[in-house]
Design a protein around this motif. Structure first.
Motif, PDB file in Angstrom:
ATOM      1  N   ARG A 100       0.658  -1.063  -0.487  1.00 27.64           N
ATOM      2  CA  ARG A 100      -0.007  -0.143  -0.579  1.00 27.64           C
ATOM      3  C   ARG A 100       0.908   1.727  -0.176  1.00 27.64           C
ATOM      4  O   ARG A 100       0.024   2.325  -0.890  1.00 27.64           O
ATOM      5  CB  ARG A 100      -0.828  -0.061   1.592  1.00 27.64           C
TER       6      ARG A 100
ATOM      7  N   LYS B 297      -4.383  -1.547  -4.450  1.00 31.32           N
ATOM      8  CA  LYS B 297      -5.224  -1.977  -5.517  1.00 31.32           C
ATOM      9  C   LYS B 297      -5.380  -2.543  -6.377  1.00 31.32           C
ATOM     10  O   LYS B 297      -6.607  -3.709  -6.976  1.00 31.32           O
ATOM     11  CB  LYS B 297      -5.845  -0.230  -5.617  1.00 31.32           C
TER      12      LYS B 297
ATOM     13  N   TYR C 141      -6.023  -6.156  -5.319  1.00 33.86           N
ATOM     14  CA  TYR C 141      -7.334  -6.155  -5.393  1.00 33.86           C
ATOM     15  C   TYR C 141      -8.254  -6.370  -6.716  1.00 33.86           C
ATOM     16  O   TYR C 141      -9.362  -7.219  -6.388  1.00 33.86           O
ATOM     17  CB  TYR C 141      -7.448  -5.140  -4.885  1.00 33.86           C
TER      18      TYR C 141
ATOM     19  N   GLN D  88      -6.565  -0.124   8.466  1.00 34.01           N
ATOM     20  CA  GLN D  88      -7.346   0.510   8.291  1.00 34.01           C
ATOM     21  C   GLN D  88      -6.935   1.673   8.993  1.00 34.01           C
ATOM     22  O   GLN D  88      -7.236   2.752   9.613  1.00 34.01           O
ATOM     23  CB  GLN D  88      -8.534   0.201  10.017  1.00 34.01           C
TER      24      GLN D  88
ATOM     25  N   LYS E 282     -12.823  -1.568   2.304  1.00 30.45           N
ATOM     26  CA  LYS E 282     -13.439  -1.510   0.552  1.00 30.45           C
ATOM     27  C   LYS E 282     -14.435  -0.066   0.338  1.00 30.45           C
ATOM     28  O   LYS E 282     -14.019   0.205  -0.015  1.00 30.45           O
ATOM     29  CB  LYS E 282     -13.798  -3.271   0.233  1.00 30.45           C
ATOM     30  N   ASP E 283     -14.832  -0.851   2.179  1.00 31.96           N
ATOM     31  CA  ASP E 283     -16.407   0.624   1.876  1.00 31.96           C
ATOM     32  C   ASP E 283     -15.837   1.840   1.755  1.00 31.96           C
ATOM     33  O   ASP E 283     -16.808   2.992   1.013  1.00 31.96           O
ATOM     34  CB  ASP E 283     -17.549  -0.264   2.979  1.00 31.96           C
ATOM     35  N   ARG E 284     -15.497   1.786   3.009  1.00 30.03           N
ATOM     36  CA  ARG E 284     -14.480   3.131   3.138  1.00 30.03           C
ATOM     37  C   ARG E 284     -13.402   4.217   2.025  1.00 30.03           C
ATOM     38  O   ARG E 284     -12.545   4.597   2.028  1.00 30.03           O
ATOM     39  CB  ARG E 284     -14.385   3.371   4.683  1.00 30.03           C
ATOM     40  N   GLY E 285     -13.179   3.297   0.974  1.00 28.64           N
ATOM     41  CA  GLY E 285     -12.077   3.846   0.420  1.00 28.64           C
ATOM     42  C   GLY E 285     -10.443   3.247   0.650  1.00 28.64           C
ATOM     43  O   GLY E 285      -9.779   3.950   0.911  1.00 28.64           O
ATOM     44  N   LEU E 286     -10.276   2.516   1.135  1.00 27.49           N
ATOM     45  CA  LEU E 286      -8.322   2.666   2.245  1.00 27.49           C
ATOM     46  C   LEU E 286      -7.975   2.210   1.136  1.00 27.49           C
ATOM     47  O   LEU E 286      -6.822   1.725   1.470  1.00 27.49           O
ATOM     48  CB  LEU E 286      -9.348   1.765   3.515  1.00 27.49           C
ATOM     49  N   ILE E 287      -8.206   0.981   0.246  1.00 27.06           N
ATOM     50  CA  ILE E 287      -7.811   0.169  -0.147  1.00 27.06           C
ATOM     51  C   ILE E 287      -6.632   0.709  -1.006  1.00 27.06           C
ATOM     52  O   ILE E 287      -5.309   0.099  -0.922  1.00 27.06           O
ATOM     53  CB  ILE E 287      -8.779  -1.172  -0.987  1.00 27.06           C
ATOM     54  N   ASP E 288      -6.526   1.501  -2.134  1.00 26.60           N
ATOM     55  CA  ASP E 288      -6.132   2.681  -3.014  1.00 26.60           C
ATOM     56  C   ASP E 288      -5.430   3.806  -1.978  1.00 26.60           C
ATOM     57  O   ASP E 288      -5.454   4.806  -2.847  1.00 26.60           O
ATOM     58  CB  ASP E 288      -6.364   2.869  -3.864  1.00 26.60           C
ATOM     59  N   ARG E 289      -5.287   3.918  -0.748  1.00 26.71           N
ATOM     60  CA  ARG E 289      -5.472   5.216  -0.036  1.00 26.71           C
ATOM     61  C   ARG E 289      -3.837   5.003   0.686  1.00 26.71           C
ATOM     62  O   ARG E 289      -3.439   3.505   0.848  1.00 26.71           O
ATOM     63  CB  ARG E 289      -6.372   5.954   1.073  1.00 26.71           C
TER      64      ARG E 289
END
Length: 312
Positions: free
Chosen positions: A108, A115, A118, A192, A301-308
């Motif tokens: 990450r 991302k 995934y 997270q 995934k719901d909060r857009g943390l994968i590509d952050r």
């Protein structure tokens, strides 16, 4: 005129996106393990990688042994097996628990590839475990070398004929599964986190080091910490390996005045009790890790943390 057979042959194959079952899972796992090993070795010379991979655990074990020798004097010689095994196994724990979390952070923060992993057909947990196996292999190599140095250099008495091989195999297998499960939990946590995530795995591992009897018995701790130690599968794993390799040595769980003695009425746990406790606590941790990882992954995934990326 367009040949319908040609059109059918070029039709989209859903298996290319959904995978082909066990074969693709094993291929993904094997590729991830190979990649993880190369990343751990930093694509360097194998001999050089071997040297610096085992230098740290061996040095840590020697420091503890010589500290024990200075403090305890001649009596410290009898405690060398206890310290050597505990410090050797702890390098294995660090590689497994923190290694999986660092794999997430590497992809990450450093390589910015999480991302893309995934959206690939491969399951992320399969890739993560494959990467973790490489780190566990490095930790196992360091642990084995540390024990060998203790036996050959420091004179730790060791008899192959006296080893409880069935117990050793059982606790090693259960231990690897449990350590991987704890690593999966840390990976879910790091999905997270926001800032300075690299320190979190070492903080958790350092806290566990206090309560699992790695280099000193639980009986020296306050009762609440002994309770935490008894419900941790790492405690039973380390105690099981010690019991299998050096039967009759000091126990990290029992002993005079220990909480184990107060609860069970026995001075030290038997090999059957150690294996059963490791199986029970390890099963709880493994099942819990699967639930926590799925929940953490869904939240990420719901909060857009994968590509952050946090820039940490």
């Amino acid at each position: 005129m367009i040949d319908r057979g040609v059109l059918r042959s070029h039709r989209f194959d859903p298996a290319r996106a959904s995978g082909r079952g066990t074969i693709d899972v094993l291929r993904s796992f094997r590729t991830a393990a190979s990649l993880g090993w190369k990343m751990e070795a930093n694509w360097t010379d194998p001999v050089l990688f071997f040297i610096y991979s085992v230098a740290k655990p061996v040095a840590s074990a020697l420091i503890l042994v010589f500290m024990l020798q200075v403090i305890a004097g001649p009596a410290g010689i009898a405690l060398r097996p206890f310290v050597i095994v505990g410090s050797a196994l702890w390098s294995f724990v660090v590689s497994g628990v923190a290694g999986l979390a660092w794999a997430v952070l590497d992809d990450r923060e450093r390589y910015r590839m999480l991302k893309y992993i995934y959206v690939s057909p491969s399951s992320f947990i399969t890739i993560l475990l494959g990467r973790g196996i490489a780190r566990l292999a490095v930790g196992a190599m360091g642990a084995g070398i540390t024990v060998a140095v203790g036996v050959l250099v420091l004179g730790v008495p060791f008899d192959l004929a006296a080893v409880d091989w069935p117990l050793l195999v059982i606790v090693l297998v259960l231990g690897v599964i449990t350590i991987s499960a704890l690593g999966v939990v840390m990976a879910a946590v790091c999905l997270q986190t926001r800032q300075e995530s690299w320190d979190y795995p070492e903080v958790v591992v350092g806290a566990l080091f206090l309560v699992v009897g790695a280099v000193f018995p639980l009986s020296v701790l306050p009762v609440p910490l002994q309770v935490l130690g008894l419900i941790s599968p790492l405690t039973w794993w380390i105690a099981g390996v010690r019991l299998a390799l050096f039967q009759g040595g000091p126990s990290s769980i029992g002993g005079p005045g220990s909480l184990w003695q107060q609860l069970s009425g026995e001075l030290n746990p038997t090999s059957v009790q150690v294996a059963a406790a490791l199986l029970l606590t390890g099963a709880v941790v493994t099942l819990g890790s699967a639930v926590l990882f799925r929940a953490g992954e869904a939240r990420a995934k719901d909060r857009g943390l994968i590509d952050r990326t946090t820039g940490s």
